[in-house]
Design a protein around this motif. Structure first.
Motif, PDB file in Angstrom:
ATOM      1  N   GLY A 121      19.541 -13.171   0.763  1.00 47.12           N
ATOM      2  CA  GLY A 121      20.591 -15.796   0.780  1.00 47.12           C
ATOM      3  C   GLY A 121      21.461 -15.538   0.853  1.00 47.12           C
ATOM      4  N   VAL A 122      22.094 -15.083   0.690  1.00 49.70           N
ATOM      5  CA  VAL A 122      23.221 -14.786   0.729  1.00 49.70           C
ATOM      6  C   VAL A 122      24.260 -14.361   1.513  1.00 49.70           C
ATOM      7  CG1 VAL A 122      25.892 -14.440  -0.359  1.00 49.70           C
ATOM      8  CG2 VAL A 122      23.230 -14.593  -1.541  1.00 49.70           C
TER       9      VAL A 122
ATOM     10  N   ALA B  99       8.576 -15.487   3.619  1.00 51.76           N
ATOM     11  CA  ALA B  99       8.176 -15.644   1.734  1.00 51.76           C
ATOM     12  C   ALA B  99       7.264 -14.429   1.725  1.00 51.76           C
ATOM     13  CB  ALA B  99       7.122 -16.645   1.654  1.00 51.76           C
ATOM     14  N   PRO B 100       7.684 -13.770   0.407  1.00 50.60           N
ATOM     15  CA  PRO B 100       7.911 -14.425  -0.781  1.00 50.60           C
ATOM     16  C   PRO B 100      10.064 -14.484  -0.973  1.00 50.60           C
ATOM     17  CG  PRO B 100       7.641 -11.966  -1.567  1.00 50.60           C
ATOM     18  CD  PRO B 100       7.700 -12.306   0.106  1.00 50.60           C
TER      19      PRO B 100
ATOM     20  N   THR C 286       9.777  -5.003   5.448  1.00 51.27           N
ATOM     21  CA  THR C 286       8.054  -4.781   4.881  1.00 51.27           C
ATOM     22  C   THR C 286       7.491  -5.986   5.058  1.00 51.27           C
ATOM     23  OG1 THR C 286       8.927  -4.608   2.519  1.00 51.27           O
ATOM     24  CG2 THR C 286       9.111  -2.101   3.487  1.00 51.27           C
ATOM     25  N   ALA C 287       8.744  -6.836   4.541  1.00 50.47           N
ATOM     26  CA  ALA C 287       7.329  -8.295   4.679  1.00 50.47           C
ATOM     27  C   ALA C 287       6.839  -9.240   6.276  1.00 50.47           C
ATOM     28  CB  ALA C 287       8.737 -10.080   4.626  1.00 50.47           C
TER      29      ALA C 287
ATOM     30  N   ALA D 104      11.873 -18.648  12.096  1.00 50.05           N
ATOM     31  CA  ALA D 104      11.163 -19.751  11.998  1.00 50.05           C
ATOM     32  C   ALA D 104      11.094 -20.460  10.829  1.00 50.05           C
ATOM     33  CB  ALA D 104      10.418 -20.439  12.845  1.00 50.05           C
ATOM     34  N   ALA D 105      10.878 -21.753  10.817  1.00 54.64           N
ATOM     35  CA  ALA D 105      10.664 -23.100   9.236  1.00 54.64           C
ATOM     36  C   ALA D 105       9.395 -22.561   9.153  1.00 54.64           C
ATOM     37  CB  ALA D 105      10.800 -24.096   9.458  1.00 54.64           C
TER      38      ALA D 105
END
Length: 304
Positions: free
Chosen positions: A257-258, A277-278, A52-53, A17-18
């Motif tokens: 991201g791509v 993030a990050p 791992t985030a 989510a955002a």
């Protein structure tokens, strides 16, 4: 091919989510879309999945949801990579209790270039700590990420220590020669390449399949290659290279991201643009370049 881990296992993108919280319904829908497109299974919480985030609790909860939704344990490889070995062991034990014995582990990566003896012992501690006789562990070779690459000697030692449990290598090193050498040196192991353009050649040399990011947006294309590596069409080979070229259509773009940008464009769902993030989404000019490039390829959705 090794019968335990073979075929196509997308390195599953995970939606957030955002505010960065894990979007479980979208994740479940995406996993089922991959299986319906002909993938043998999905790989959770790898590098492409920002694994791992996420916390141990988040990773456990998503795996439980997927198992409860009807996705079979045999259709999941769960990545247990974590900074602390105790967390990796906890994740592995939890997966095993749910019947998910196919697991993948990257050495802890916060110490640059650890000694081989230490990494071998770390993997051994994880295997012993999980304590699952049915464990089918893939060693995750990704030196650009972990600063450590599994040598042939390290692989052989871990197989010697844990026969029937250390079952193969997921090779994300990016070198065709390295992948071919693994396939030739370890014919009894599952060797799965992460380099989409190398899948057919590695499989012809004895490799078992692929865990890769492109399968998130082109599962049928990658399944065709894996199902018939000796007869890949020139059109499919060119299409793979065209799609991969979008990863570098602008310099220094994060590959996660791509792929999320491509998936959002493909299925018309901008929620996929969020990242944990990050990591951060592409900037507007990068996003436009990827979307324009994807549209220019013009591959019909049903073919990829």
């Amino acid at each position: 091919m090794n019968p335990d881990i073979h075929g196509l296992w997308p390195a599953l993108l995970l939606p957030v989510a955002a505010d960065g919280t894990l979007d479980t319904p979208r994740a479940l829908s995406h996993a089922k879309r991959m299986l319906a497109a002909g993938c043998d299974g999905v790989t959770l919480f790898g590098t492409t999945g920002e694994g791992t985030a996420f916390t141990v609790a988040e990773r456990k909860a998503l795996l439980e949801t997927m198992r409860g939704s009807g996705i079979q344990a045999s259709q999941i490889i769960v990545t247990t990579t974590a900074l602390a070995l105790g967390d990796a062991i906890e994740l592995g034990r939890h997966a095993a209790r749910l019947g998910v014995h196919r697991q993948m582990f990257m050495p802890p990566f916060y110490f640059n270039q650890p000694r081989e003896a230490g990494v071998i012992e770390a993997v051994s501690q994880v295997v012993r700590g999980i304590g699952d006789d049915q464990l089918k562990l893939l060693l995750y070779h990704f030196p650009a990420m972990s600063t450590f690459g599994f040598s042939h000697e390290a692989i052989a030692e871990l197989v010697r220590r844990h026969p029937g449990q250390v079952m193969g290598v997921k090779d994300s090193g990016g070198s065709l020669d390295h992948a071919l050498a693994l396939a030739n040196a370890f014919p009894a192991l599952s060797i799965l390449t992460g380099s989409e353009q190398h899948v057919a050649e590695v499989m012809r040399a004895g490799g078992s399949g692929s865990i890769n990011g492109l399968a998130n947006v082109a599962p049928r294309l990658m399944a065709r290659v894996i199902n018939n590596p000796h007869n890949v069409s020139t059109e499919d080979s060119a299409l793979i290279l065209s799609l991969l070229a979008l990863l570098s259509i602008r310099p220094n773009m994060p590959f996660v991201g791509v792929y999320k940008q491509m998936l959002a464009e493909q299925i018309g769902d901008a929620a996929w643009l969020n990242m944990r993030a990050p990591l951060s989404p592409l900037d507007p000019s990068e996003a436009q370049a990827v979307c324009d490039g994807y549209r220019a390829i013009g591959a019909p959705l049903e073919s990829i």
